[in-house]
Design a protein around this motif. Structure first.
Motif, short mmCIF file in Angstrom:
data_model
loop_
_atom_site.label_atom_id
_atom_site.label_comp_id
_atom_site.label_asym_id
_atom_site.label_seq_id
_atom_site.Cartn_x
_atom_site.Cartn_y
_atom_site.Cartn_z
N GLN A 69 0.55 3.50 -3.12
CA GLN A 69 -1.03 3.88 -3.50
C GLN A 69 -1.01 4.99 -3.25
O GLN A 69 -0.29 5.55 -2.12
CB GLN A 69 -1.94 2.47 -3.05
CG GLN A 69 -2.02 1.44 -3.29
CD GLN A 69 -1.72 1.58 -4.59
OE1 GLN A 69 -1.72 1.93 -6.06
NE2 GLN A 69 -1.03 0.00 -5.38
N TYR A 111 -10.32 2.02 -0.63
CA TYR A 111 -9.84 1.20 -0.20
C TYR A 111 -11.32 0.83 1.19
O TYR A 111 -11.21 0.07 1.25
CB TYR A 111 -8.95 0.54 0.03
CG TYR A 111 -8.25 -0.24 1.03
CD1 TYR A 111 -7.33 -1.53 0.27
CD2 TYR A 111 -8.36 -0.94 2.07
CE1 TYR A 111 -7.10 -2.68 1.11
CE2 TYR A 111 -7.39 -1.70 3.51
CZ TYR A 111 -6.93 -2.57 2.20
OH TYR A 111 -7.04 -3.86 3.06
N LEU A 116 0.61 -1.22 -0.15
CA LEU A 116 0.20 -0.37 -0.08
C LEU A 116 0.43 1.60 -0.23
O LEU A 116 0.52 2.46 -0.20
CB LEU A 116 -0.62 -0.20 1.22
CG LEU A 116 -2.00 -1.15 1.63
CD1 LEU A 116 -2.47 -1.23 2.69
CD2 LEU A 116 -3.32 -0.89 0.16
N GLN A 164 -10.85 -6.83 0.79
CA GLN A 164 -9.88 -6.43 0.21
C GLN A 164 -8.04 -7.41 0.07
O GLN A 164 -8.09 -8.21 0.78
CB GLN A 164 -8.86 -5.29 0.57
CG GLN A 164 -10.26 -4.36 1.06
CD GLN A 164 -10.76 -3.47 -0.34
OE1 GLN A 164 -10.28 -2.61 -1.22
NE2 GLN A 164 -11.62 -3.78 -0.22
#
Length: 353
Positions: free
Chosen positions: A97, A105, A94, A115
């Protein structure tokens, strides 16, 4: 009827007869042992139901919705900030991102969508774990309430107390002067003032027309009002409702002549009837017979429509929207989770820097 007892023209008077000395009636007649108790209540026009499309927002109150919205807006930035320091030292998918991705998310978690990118750092794992617990509880609470509000008609709060009835300036109708005399002797100051707005109307059709025009309320015993609500319902849906606050309770009995030799045996018989629960059963049978007759005379569409038995509180006031007080536990729990995640996050910082 009291006059007939005084003249000796009648032996028994059976009806919704209250044990009372009002009007001097106890001077001209006596009563048997009571067979029941009646609350004197008020009946008004039923309000317009809440549009069905508003049911989506009804499970939560306004303050709860604001709290949930604030949490949803803060989760994305918090999640994004917790993932930033872990660019080095431990591989975190992550990390790379964007803010938009992280917001989506957390939005997906709110919809209980699993997820694929799982956090690696301990602080972020704790944060996501408490996030899932929070989301599950909030969504389950919302879903459970939503079923109730989607399937049951909801009437907004209106006049429910004697004080509110007086302040509304509505007229009060009844079929006997007895109720006006009762209001005049009431301890409740607003009930006494209602006596000035009381009108005796023998024909309920006339009173019903005034009630439906929003001009007044009708005053009678609770069982009598429930019967009238069932009688004047349309397609099984009551057109009137009862106020939550009633006026007074009176014992009901059979009337007899003063010093009647029948009273002793009648008292025993009435007690047997009361102890067997027959008055309650007879009221239920009366409403069942009334429904059967109305179905027999109705059209085919009306016959298929459900006709629930009206109750004094038939508005669904028990379907209360969740407030922050109801859900404070889940918010406190999630606050503890965020604090724990922050502590772990701070302890991890020296490892990577």
């Amino acid at each position: 009827m009291v006059g007939m007892f005084e003249r000796g023209d009648g032996d028994l008077g059976i009806g919704n007869l209250f044990i009372s000395a009002l009007g001097g009636r106890n001077k001209h007649q006596h009563y048997t042992a009571p067979f029941g108790q009646e609350n004197t209540c008020f009946m008004i026009k039923k309000g317009t139901s809440t549009p069905r499309w508003q049911s989506l927002a009804l499970p939560f109150r306004k303050d709860t919705w604001i709290a949930v919205l604030v949490m949803a807006l803060l989760l994305g930035p918090i999640f994004f900030a917790l993932s930033r320091p872990h660019v080095t030292g431990r591989y975190e998918k992550l990390n790379y991102q964007s803010m938009a991705f992280v917001s989506l998310y957390t939005f997906g978690v709110h919809l209980k969508v699993a997820q694929t990118q799982i956090p690696v750092s301990l602080s972020l794992q704790i944060f996501v774990a408490f996030l899932w617990v929070y989301v599950i509880i909030v969504l389950e609470a919302y879903s459970a309430k939503l079923v109730s509000f989607l399937t049951v008609e909801r009437i907004p709060e209106g006049i429910n107390t004697i004080e509110e009835l007086y302040q509304s300036s509505l007229s009060v109708y009844g079929n006997t002067i007895y109720y006006q005399e009762s209001l005049e002797l009431a301890q409740n100051v607003h009930a006494r003032k209602l006596a000035d707005h009381y009108y005796t109307i023998k024909d309920f059709d006339v009173a019903y027309k005034n009630i439906m025009n929003g001009q007044g309320a009708y005053m009678a015993s609770s069982n009598n009002l429930i019967y009238m609500m069932s009688l004047y319902s349309k397609n099984g849906i009551p057109t009137m409702r009862l106020l939550k606050e009633c006026f007074q309770a009176d014992n009901t009995a059979v009337g007899v002549q003063s010093h009647s030799p029948l009273k002793r045996n009648l008292d025993q018989a009435v007690n047997w009837v009361r102890e067997a629960g027959l008055p309650y059963q007879w009221r239920r049978e009366t409403l069942m017979i009334l429904r059967q007759e109305r179905r027999a005379n109705a059209s085919n569409d009306a016959m298929d429509a459900p006709e629930p038995e009206p109750e004094p509180e038939s508005e669904g006031e028990n379907r209360v929207s969740f407030s922050l007080e109801h859900l404070q536990g889940v918010f406190i729990m999630y606050g503890v989770g965020c604090g724990l995640s922050l502590i772990v996050f701070v302890s991890e910082l020296p490892i990577y820097y």
